[in-house]
Design a protein around this motif. Structure first.
Motif, PDB file in Angstrom:
ATOM      1  N   ASP A  31       0.817  -1.219   0.000  1.00 65.34           N
ATOM      2  CA  ASP A  31       0.000   0.000   0.000  1.00 65.34           C
ATOM      3  C   ASP A  31       0.845   1.261   0.000  1.00 65.34           C
ATOM      4  O   ASP A  31       0.321   2.357  -0.195  1.00 65.34           O
ATOM      5  CB  ASP A  31      -0.911   0.041   1.232  1.00 65.34           C
ATOM      6  N   TYR A  32       2.159   1.099   0.217  1.00 66.71           N
ATOM      7  CA  TYR A  32       3.016   2.250   0.465  1.00 66.71           C
ATOM      8  C   TYR A  32       4.045   2.481  -0.630  1.00 66.71           C
ATOM      9  O   TYR A  32       4.663   1.537  -1.144  1.00 66.71           O
ATOM     10  CB  TYR A  32       3.744   2.076   1.803  1.00 66.71           C
ATOM     11  N   ILE A  33       4.212   3.745  -0.954  1.00 59.63           N
ATOM     12  CA  ILE A  33       5.367   4.194  -1.717  1.00 59.63           C
ATOM     13  C   ILE A  33       6.541   4.228  -0.747  1.00 59.63           C
ATOM     14  O   ILE A  33       6.415   4.732   0.372  1.00 59.63           O
ATOM     15  CB  ILE A  33       5.114   5.586  -2.320  1.00 59.63           C
ATOM     16  N   MET A  34       7.655   3.675  -1.179  1.00 59.08           N
ATOM     17  CA  MET A  34       8.836   3.595  -0.316  1.00 59.08           C
ATOM     18  C   MET A  34       9.965   4.475  -0.852  1.00 59.08           C
ATOM     19  O   MET A  34      10.081   4.661  -2.079  1.00 59.08           O
ATOM     20  CB  MET A  34       9.316   2.148  -0.218  1.00 59.08           C
ATOM     21  N   ALA A  50      13.037   6.738  -4.718  1.00 51.96           N
ATOM     22  CA  ALA A  50      11.729   6.242  -4.287  1.00 51.96           C
ATOM     23  C   ALA A  50      11.208   5.246  -5.309  1.00 51.96           C
ATOM     24  O   ALA A  50      11.661   5.230  -6.454  1.00 51.96           O
ATOM     25  CB  ALA A  50      10.733   7.389  -4.110  1.00 51.96           C
ATOM     26  N   ILE A  51      10.249   4.442  -4.866  1.00 48.39           N
ATOM     27  CA  ILE A  51       9.684   3.418  -5.740  1.00 48.39           C
ATOM     28  C   ILE A  51       8.180   3.314  -5.488  1.00 48.39           C
ATOM     29  O   ILE A  51       7.739   3.431  -4.342  1.00 48.39           O
ATOM     30  CB  ILE A  51      10.399   2.065  -5.510  1.00 48.39           C
ATOM     31  N   ASN A  52       7.421   3.133  -6.548  1.00 49.68           N
ATOM     32  CA  ASN A  52       5.969   3.091  -6.385  1.00 49.68           C
ATOM     33  C   ASN A  52       5.539   1.734  -5.814  1.00 49.68           C
ATOM     34  O   ASN A  52       6.365   0.876  -5.529  1.00 49.68           O
ATOM     35  CB  ASN A  52       5.259   3.412  -7.697  1.00 49.68           C
ATOM     36  N   ARG A  53       4.242   1.581  -5.644  1.00 51.48           N
ATOM     37  CA  ARG A  53       3.731   0.452  -4.872  1.00 51.48           C
ATOM     38  C   ARG A  53       4.053  -0.912  -5.480  1.00 51.48           C
ATOM     39  O   ARG A  53       4.320  -1.860  -4.744  1.00 51.48           O
ATOM     40  CB  ARG A  53       2.223   0.591  -4.682  1.00 51.48           C
ATOM     41  N   THR A  99       5.185   6.198   2.627  1.00 48.89           N
ATOM     42  CA  THR A  99       4.025   7.074   2.529  1.00 48.89           C
ATOM     43  C   THR A  99       2.942   6.373   1.715  1.00 48.89           C
ATOM     44  O   THR A  99       3.248   5.593   0.816  1.00 48.89           O
ATOM     45  CB  THR A  99       4.371   8.416   1.873  1.00 48.89           C
ATOM     46  N   LYS A 100       1.697   6.695   2.005  1.00 48.49           N
ATOM     47  CA  LYS A 100       0.605   6.147   1.199  1.00 48.49           C
ATOM     48  C   LYS A 100       0.438   6.925  -0.096  1.00 48.49           C
ATOM     49  O   LYS A 100      -0.357   6.540  -0.953  1.00 48.49           O
ATOM     50  CB  LYS A 100      -0.691   6.142   2.010  1.00 48.49           C
ATOM     51  N   GLY A 101       1.163   8.015  -0.208  1.00 46.34           N
ATOM     52  CA  GLY A 101       1.143   8.767  -1.455  1.00 46.34           C
ATOM     53  C   GLY A 101       0.486  10.115  -1.274  1.00 46.34           C
ATOM     54  O   GLY A 101      -0.060  10.420  -0.225  1.00 46.34           O
ATOM     55  N   PRO A 102       0.600  10.902  -2.331  1.00 45.70           N
ATOM     56  CA  PRO A 102       1.258  10.630  -3.603  1.00 45.70           C
ATOM     57  C   PRO A 102       2.768  10.658  -3.464  1.00 45.70           C
ATOM     58  O   PRO A 102       3.291  11.017  -2.422  1.00 45.70           O
ATOM     59  CB  PRO A 102       0.770  11.773  -4.501  1.00 45.70           C
ATOM     60  N   TYR A 103       3.464  10.292  -4.553  1.00 52.14           N
ATOM     61  CA  TYR A 103       4.920  10.334  -4.550  1.00 52.14           C
ATOM     62  C   TYR A 103       5.382  11.768  -4.259  1.00 52.14           C
ATOM     63  O   TYR A 103       4.815  12.762  -4.718  1.00 52.14           O
ATOM     64  CB  TYR A 103       5.485   9.906  -5.903  1.00 52.14           C
ATOM     65  N   TYR A 110       6.372  11.914   4.139  1.00 50.53           N
ATOM     66  CA  TYR A 110       6.544  10.521   4.550  1.00 50.53           C
ATOM     67  C   TYR A 110       6.174  10.380   6.022  1.00 50.53           C
ATOM     68  O   TYR A 110       6.672  11.117   6.876  1.00 50.53           O
ATOM     69  CB  TYR A 110       7.961  10.046   4.259  1.00 50.53           C
ATOM     70  N   ASN A 111       5.318   9.425   6.302  1.00 46.97           N
ATOM     71  CA  ASN A 111       4.753   9.274   7.637  1.00 46.97           C
ATOM     72  C   ASN A 111       5.581   8.366   8.552  1.00 46.97           C
ATOM     73  O   ASN A 111       5.516   8.502   9.764  1.00 46.97           O
ATOM     74  CB  ASN A 111       3.345   8.680   7.535  1.00 46.97           C
ATOM     75  N   TYR A 112       6.286   7.420   7.937  1.00 45.31           N
ATOM     76  CA  TYR A 112       6.981   6.404   8.721  1.00 45.31           C
ATOM     77  C   TYR A 112       8.455   6.372   8.328  1.00 45.31           C
ATOM     78  O   TYR A 112       8.791   6.443   7.148  1.00 45.31           O
ATOM     79  CB  TYR A 112       6.332   5.035   8.505  1.00 45.31           C
ATOM     80  N   TRP A 113       9.300   6.211   9.359  1.00 48.13           N
ATOM     81  CA  TRP A 113      10.743   6.252   9.156  1.00 48.13           C
ATOM     82  C   TRP A 113      11.406   5.140   9.952  1.00 48.13           C
ATOM     83  O   TRP A 113      10.956   4.785  11.050  1.00 48.13           O
ATOM     84  CB  TRP A 113      11.294   7.592   9.640  1.00 48.13           C
TER      85      TRP A 113
END
Length: 123
Positions: A31-34, A50-53, A99-103, A110-113
């Protein structure tokens, strides 16, 4: 919540390679963009790649173009950063983020680290 744990950092000579890993847990990884960010001593944290889902689209900073490659394995809940032709200016703490997005290449999106992994490139 998403928990992220980086690994694979270390000391390497200029021109060498390292592969960083970031293992995710807690929510549906796909579910997450990384993304990977890095912070050099005395400098602000900066976007790396970064990389999409589904792993089909990647984004990168000009400074790492042709040298670094981001990838992900959704079956293993892991994102990777293959770093080749390393330079001393690549030295820093490397962070994985989600992040759930957008890129975005902005860390504020970004919500999580993760806690970060140190990469040191000697000349």
């Amino acid at each position: 919540q998403v928990q992220l744990v980086e690994s694979g950092g270390g000391l390497v000579q200029s021109g060498g390679s390292l592969r960083l890993s970031c293992a995710a847990s807690g929510r549906t990884f796909s579910d997450y963009i990384m993304a990977w960010f890095r912070q050099a001593p005395g400098k602000e944290r900066e976007f790396v790649e970064a990389i999409n889902r589904n792993g089909g689209i990647t984004y990168y900073a000009d400074s790492v173009k042709g040298r670094f490659t981001i990838s992900r394995d959704n079956a293993k809940n892991t994102v990777y950063l293959q770093m080749n032709s390393l330079k001393p200016e690549d030295t820093g703490v490397y962070y994985c983020a989600a992040t759930k997005g957008p890129y975005s290449d902005s860390e504020s999106m970004y919500n999580y680290w993760g806690q970060g992994t140190q990469v040191t490139v000697s000349s």
